[in-house]
Write a protein that holds these residues in place. Sequence first.
Motif, PDB file in Angstrom:
ATOM      1  N   ASP A  37     -34.049  14.256  14.962  1.00 52.70           N
ATOM      2  CA  ASP A  37     -34.263  13.205  16.159  1.00 52.70           C
ATOM      3  C   ASP A  37     -35.460  13.078  16.494  1.00 52.70           C
ATOM      4  O   ASP A  37     -36.437  14.427  16.623  1.00 52.70           O
ATOM      5  CB  ASP A  37     -33.291  14.649  16.875  1.00 52.70           C
ATOM      6  CG  ASP A  37     -33.073  14.252  17.835  1.00 52.70           C
ATOM      7  OD1 ASP A  37     -33.233  13.441  19.081  1.00 52.70           O
ATOM      8  OD2 ASP A  37     -31.987  14.700  19.237  1.00 52.70           O
ATOM      9  N   ASP A  38     -36.340  12.043  18.042  1.00 59.02           N
ATOM     10  CA  ASP A  38     -37.242  11.906  17.619  1.00 59.02           C
ATOM     11  C   ASP A  38     -38.592  12.558  16.874  1.00 59.02           C
ATOM     12  O   ASP A  38     -39.555  12.647  17.867  1.00 59.02           O
ATOM     13  CB  ASP A  38     -37.305  13.059  19.385  1.00 59.02           C
ATOM     14  CG  ASP A  38     -36.412  13.031  20.761  1.00 59.02           C
ATOM     15  OD1 ASP A  38     -35.517  12.287  20.257  1.00 59.02           O
ATOM     16  OD2 ASP A  38     -37.070  13.269  21.205  1.00 59.02           O
ATOM     17  N   CYS A  77     -31.896   8.715  22.526  1.00 58.26           N
ATOM     18  CA  CYS A  77     -31.031   8.950  21.379  1.00 58.26           C
ATOM     19  C   CYS A  77     -30.071   8.335  21.839  1.00 58.26           C
ATOM     20  O   CYS A  77     -29.329   7.546  20.684  1.00 58.26           O
ATOM     21  CB  CYS A  77     -30.761   9.985  21.288  1.00 58.26           C
ATOM     22  SG  CYS A  77     -31.570  11.348  21.500  1.00 58.26           S
ATOM     23  N   LYS A 113     -26.106  16.157  14.781  1.00 59.89           N
ATOM     24  CA  LYS A 113     -26.226  15.148  15.605  1.00 59.89           C
ATOM     25  C   LYS A 113     -26.491  14.558  15.254  1.00 59.89           C
ATOM     26  O   LYS A 113     -26.809  13.861  14.522  1.00 59.89           O
ATOM     27  CB  LYS A 113     -27.065  15.561  16.940  1.00 59.89           C
ATOM     28  CG  LYS A 113     -27.620  14.066  17.901  1.00 59.89           C
ATOM     29  CD  LYS A 113     -28.701  14.946  19.161  1.00 59.89           C
ATOM     30  CE  LYS A 113     -29.124  13.508  19.217  1.00 59.89           C
ATOM     31  NZ  LYS A 113     -30.148  14.222  20.280  1.00 59.89           N
ATOM     32  N   HIS A 223     -36.922  17.245  18.296  1.00 60.75           N
ATOM     33  CA  HIS A 223     -36.522  17.820  19.156  1.00 60.75           C
ATOM     34  C   HIS A 223     -36.650  18.724  20.150  1.00 60.75           C
ATOM     35  O   HIS A 223     -36.960  19.909  19.613  1.00 60.75           O
ATOM     36  CB  HIS A 223     -35.359  17.011  19.514  1.00 60.75           C
ATOM     37  CG  HIS A 223     -34.854  16.241  21.196  1.00 60.75           C
ATOM     38  ND1 HIS A 223     -35.075  17.361  22.336  1.00 60.75           N
ATOM     39  CD2 HIS A 223     -34.125  14.535  21.080  1.00 60.75           C
ATOM     40  CE1 HIS A 223     -33.958  16.289  23.476  1.00 60.75           C
ATOM     41  NE2 HIS A 223     -33.360  15.084  22.760  1.00 60.75           N
ATOM     42  N   ASP A 317     -34.543   9.200  15.310  1.00 58.18           N
ATOM     43  CA  ASP A 317     -33.520   8.016  16.090  1.00 58.18           C
ATOM     44  C   ASP A 317     -34.856   7.228  16.966  1.00 58.18           C
ATOM     45  O   ASP A 317     -34.600   5.681  16.965  1.00 58.18           O
ATOM     46  CB  ASP A 317     -32.626   8.424  17.368  1.00 58.18           C
ATOM     47  CG  ASP A 317     -33.287   9.726  17.406  1.00 58.18           C
ATOM     48  OD1 ASP A 317     -34.616   9.725  17.375  1.00 58.18           O
ATOM     49  OD2 ASP A 317     -32.207   9.966  18.551  1.00 58.18           O
ATOM     50  N   HIS A 318     -35.963   7.670  16.445  1.00 53.44           N
ATOM     51  CA  HIS A 318     -36.715   6.865  17.014  1.00 53.44           C
ATOM     52  C   HIS A 318     -38.520   8.076  17.412  1.00 53.44           C
ATOM     53  O   HIS A 318     -38.016   8.541  16.559  1.00 53.44           O
ATOM     54  CB  HIS A 318     -36.916   6.912  19.075  1.00 53.44           C
ATOM     55  CG  HIS A 318     -36.320   7.817  20.164  1.00 53.44           C
ATOM     56  ND1 HIS A 318     -37.370   8.746  20.025  1.00 53.44           N
ATOM     57  CD2 HIS A 318     -35.232   8.119  19.901  1.00 53.44           C
ATOM     58  CE1 HIS A 318     -36.427   9.394  20.758  1.00 53.44           C
ATOM     59  NE2 HIS A 318     -34.753   9.373  20.626  1.00 53.44           N
ATOM     60  N   LYS A 330     -40.176   9.127  25.237  1.00 51.36           N
ATOM     61  CA  LYS A 330     -40.361   8.328  24.096  1.00 51.36           C
ATOM     62  C   LYS A 330     -39.215   7.233  25.072  1.00 51.36           C
ATOM     63  O   LYS A 330     -40.145   6.769  26.384  1.00 51.36           O
ATOM     64  CB  LYS A 330     -38.734   8.332  23.498  1.00 51.36           C
ATOM     65  CG  LYS A 330     -37.931   9.275  24.688  1.00 51.36           C
ATOM     66  CD  LYS A 330     -36.738  10.571  23.193  1.00 51.36           C
ATOM     67  CE  LYS A 330     -36.341  11.309  24.338  1.00 51.36           C
ATOM     68  NZ  LYS A 330     -35.279  11.948  23.621  1.00 51.36           N
TER      69      LYS A 330
HETATM   70 CA   LIG Z   1     -34.073  11.562  20.250  1.00 52.92          CA
END
Ligand SMILES: [Ca+2]
Length: 465
Positions: A37-38, A77, A113, A223, A317-318, A330
């Motif tokens: 995540d992130d 997200c 997640k 994240h 996700d990014h 983001k």
């Molecule tokens: Ca994210």
Amino acid sequence: MNRYNVMCLASSLILAGGWEVPLSSAEIKNVVFLVSDDLKASALGCYGNEVCQTPNLDVLAESGMVFEGTYCQGTSCGPSRRSFMYSRYSGERGKTIGEHLISQGFYSARVGKIFHMRVPGDIIAGTDGVDVKETWTERFNTQGKEAHTDGLYRLLNHNLSTRAPENRQSTKMPYRMFASVVSDGDGSEQPDFKAAVKTVELLEKRAVAEDRFFLATGFVRPHYPSVAPKKYFDMYPLDSIPAPHVPEDDLDDIPELGIAKMTDESSGIGNYPDNIRQMWADYYATVTFMDEQVGKVLAELDARGLRDSTVVIFTSDHGYHLGEHHMWQKSNFHEEAARVPLIISAPGFKPGRSLSITELVDIYPTICELLGVVIPKEVQGTSLVPILRDPETMVKEASLTLDRSGRGLRAPDWAYMRYKDGTEELYDMVNDPGQFTNAVDREELSGKKLEMSELLDEIEQKVKN
Ligand SMILES: [Ca+2]
């Protein structure tokens, strides 16, 4: 026809004369899909980072294809995760990858997640977030106390720290973004640790089960808040962390809509230059903690003899801004936020590195082709199996990223952004990979600008819902 025959037919090409050419030398049955995540690609050792320690992902990278040019389709997200789970640039149509595989006889499970979950809200509450429950045969949430974890809490944009559990800012922006906790625990209290434990438990069961499986595990780090046990923070003393190179006037040539909501100034962290480096240190600490959880999953796959039949895919996700261009977080199209890691380790394929532009929407059809199941007609991505066969293959001209503010296009040598008010950015990624000079007004590049603008329209037209 039994399941085995269906699989054989689907995972091979039948040539004239009845000769079959196998897709790979191995029989691929299952998928383990790991989503961070992130996580910016450049934070990983296997993507060239020399400070951040990611030994487990580096080993995975050595066994698989490392995609150097993968870009997200959504800039936060929710939209990004929806895009890769449906293989649609925006919105939903057709079945998610899990629903589709269930319809093909697979067991499908989520740990942690995968679709959007609020971090920290859903993590603290242990709730499902914006899940699509039809995607899963079983699903498991991994709860954690996040910024309220026992230990040393720091709020870096306000230069505050406390060990007291009371009055910690953990939910409001921008406070929550700049919070970290050096946990007093051994890590077992952390959501990502719990995700690894649950994944290992499921693999143990899957190893002796009949059905083929799709197991998706989502880690929430790096994240915010940056929470991990002390030993991970100890790996990154402040004087070992280089500050990002940020020219003073870096924002002057970026249009208003291209500037992230969170900047050095708006967040307040610009008042504490050492804390900008501390953010990097804390981000790295949680990346290393997440990497260790990935390692547990890989070790279990090996221990259960599943690696020869299971594709392992790792992505995020990014990306994330940590002060580059004076920006944080983001939701924009710059390289730091739009580029993601993608590693695909598939049995029977040689390891390598690909420079092709690729997109997160490509994961779904790649999984289908590797498993020998039909690719649904609603899928908009492109299978990356041709790259797994030959890393020199280029599968697409450019990637498209969508945001409320506008559109981002990334071609091998150029990046182009166009916002809804008509303002633009153009970067020569060969001579200016850091995107320091917006070249959109350069006379000699007017042809290039037009070409990118037309390509953006063409791709967007093609993928419109
Ligand atoms: Ca994210």
